[in-house]
Enzyme design. Structure first.
Site, PDB file in Angstrom:
ATOM      1  N   ILE A  93       0.869  -1.185   0.000  1.00  0.00           N
ATOM      2  CA  ILE A  93       0.000   0.000   0.000  1.00  0.00           C
ATOM      3  C   ILE A  93       0.906   1.236   0.000  1.00  0.00           C
ATOM      4  O   ILE A  93       1.896   1.284   0.746  1.00  0.00           O
ATOM      5  CB  ILE A  93      -0.899   0.008   1.260  1.00  0.00           C
ATOM      6  N   LEU A  94       0.571   2.209  -0.830  1.00  0.00           N
ATOM      7  CA  LEU A  94       1.384   3.429  -0.923  1.00  0.00           C
ATOM      8  C   LEU A  94       0.752   4.547  -0.099  1.00  0.00           C
ATOM      9  O   LEU A  94      -0.475   4.637  -0.008  1.00  0.00           O
ATOM     10  CB  LEU A  94       1.501   3.850  -2.385  1.00  0.00           C
ATOM     11  N   HIS A 110      -5.857  -4.426 -11.545  1.00  0.00           N
ATOM     12  CA  HIS A 110      -6.540  -5.188 -10.492  1.00  0.00           C
ATOM     13  C   HIS A 110      -7.385  -6.282 -11.154  1.00  0.00           C
ATOM     14  O   HIS A 110      -8.093  -6.010 -12.133  1.00  0.00           O
ATOM     15  CB  HIS A 110      -7.419  -4.261  -9.646  1.00  0.00           C
TER      16      HIS A 110
HETATM   17  C1  GAR Z   1      -2.234 -10.126 -11.157  1.00  0.00           C
HETATM   18  O1  GAR Z   1      -3.383 -10.902 -11.315  1.00  0.00           O
HETATM   19  C2  GAR Z   1      -2.602  -8.744 -10.680  1.00  0.00           C
HETATM   20  O2  GAR Z   1      -3.781  -8.248 -11.258  1.00  0.00           O
HETATM   21  C3  GAR Z   1      -2.779  -8.969  -9.221  1.00  0.00           C
HETATM   22  O3  GAR Z   1      -1.738  -9.850  -8.868  1.00  0.00           O
HETATM   23  C4  GAR Z   1      -1.378 -10.642  -9.994  1.00  0.00           C
HETATM   24  C5  GAR Z   1       0.104 -10.491 -10.256  1.00  0.00           C
HETATM   25  O4  GAR Z   1       0.537 -11.351 -11.270  1.00  0.00           O
HETATM   26  N1  GAR Z   1      -2.747  -7.738  -8.489  1.00  0.00           N
HETATM   27  C6  GAR Z   1      -3.489  -7.506  -7.409  1.00  0.00           C
HETATM   28  O5  GAR Z   1      -4.217  -8.329  -6.907  1.00  0.00           O
HETATM   29  C7  GAR Z   1      -3.329  -6.112  -6.833  1.00  0.00           C
HETATM   30  N2  GAR Z   1      -4.430  -5.795  -5.952  1.00  0.00           N
HETATM   31  P1  GAR Z   1       1.914 -11.129 -12.022  1.00  0.00           P
HETATM   32  O6  GAR Z   1       3.008 -10.920 -10.965  1.00  0.00           O
HETATM   33  O7  GAR Z   1       2.119 -12.409 -12.783  1.00  0.00           O
HETATM   34  O8  GAR Z   1       1.764  -9.925 -12.932  1.00  0.00           O
END
Ligand code: GAR
Length: 206
Positions: A93-94, A110
């Site tokens: 969180i920023l 997201h």
């Molecule tokens: C992705 O699905 C992204 O949307 C999610 O984490 C995953 C990362 O995958 N982000 C969140 O949930 C942020 N709230 P990756 O490292 O393979 O890109």
């Protein structure tokens, strides 16, 4: 050229999607100059190194206060004169100070259709578990600007993805990535770097 930093915490498949899109000739006005990981050993770091991109590890747990963590991030981003920050699976969180400083210049992907299944505690597979628990038939992904409210900034792009009978959080995550995240995030990076480059050039002409 707009200088882009991608902030990651894990596998980095969204980072890879941006790098592949750029390699295919897109994002003409942007260049990924820096990848910062909040976790040591994140596979995303290897992906960056494969593309000769500078990497830094700034671990959240090394700082007792979030303010100090964000100050360290800001210091690194300023040293690289970063214009655009992309959160791609960045699980920290920023602070408001940080998001205000970079207002309009930070985006996040997201894995749901905001305002569903978002906010604090909704990240990674938990988002897909929550969608399955609720029983929605359609989910998706959202790219949005980042402000002090978790997943609360203005929406840039969204795409819907079907939930299928028998989905697990893992199968749903994979479909949402393939059909939405890996398409939307590179597009958003291209759109914003084009706009930012135009603004920069207009400023230089004055
Ligand atoms: C992705 O699905 C992204 O949307 C999610 O984490 C995953 C990362 O995958 N982000 C969140 O949930 C942020 N709230 P990756 O490292 O393979 O890109």
């Amino acid at each position: 050229m707009i200088k882009i930093a991608v902030l990651v915490s894990g596998g980095g498949s969204n980072l890879q999607a941006i790098l592949d899109y750029k390699a295919a000739g897109h994002i003409p006005n942007g260049e990924v100059c820096l990848v910062i990981s909040s976790k040591q050993g994140a596979y995303a770091l290897q992906r960056a190194k494969n593309h000769q991109i500078d990497t830094l590890v700034i671990e959240r747990r090394q700082f007792s206060k979030n303010e100090d963590f964000c100050a360290a991030l800001k210091g690194a981003l300023q040293a690289y004169q970063i214009d655009l920050i992309v959160l791609a699976g960045f699980m920290c969180i920023l602070t408001k100070e940080f998001t205000d400083f970079y207002a309009g210049r930070i985006i996040n992907v997201h894995p749901s259709l905001i305002p569903s299944f978002c906010g604090e505690g909704y990240y990674g597979l938990r988002v897909h578990q929550a969608a399955l628990d609720y029983g929605v038939k359609v989910t998706g992904a959202t790219v949005h600007f980042v402000n002090e409210i978790t997943d609360g900034g203005k929406i840039l792009l969204q795409r819907a993805v079907e939930v299928q009978e028998g989905d697990t959080p893992e199968t749903l995550q994979k479909r949402v990535m393939e059909q939405a995240e890996w398409i939307l995030l590179p597009q958003a990076v291209e759109m914003l770097s084009d706009t930012m480059e135009q603004t920069k050039k207009a400023g230089e002409r004055k």
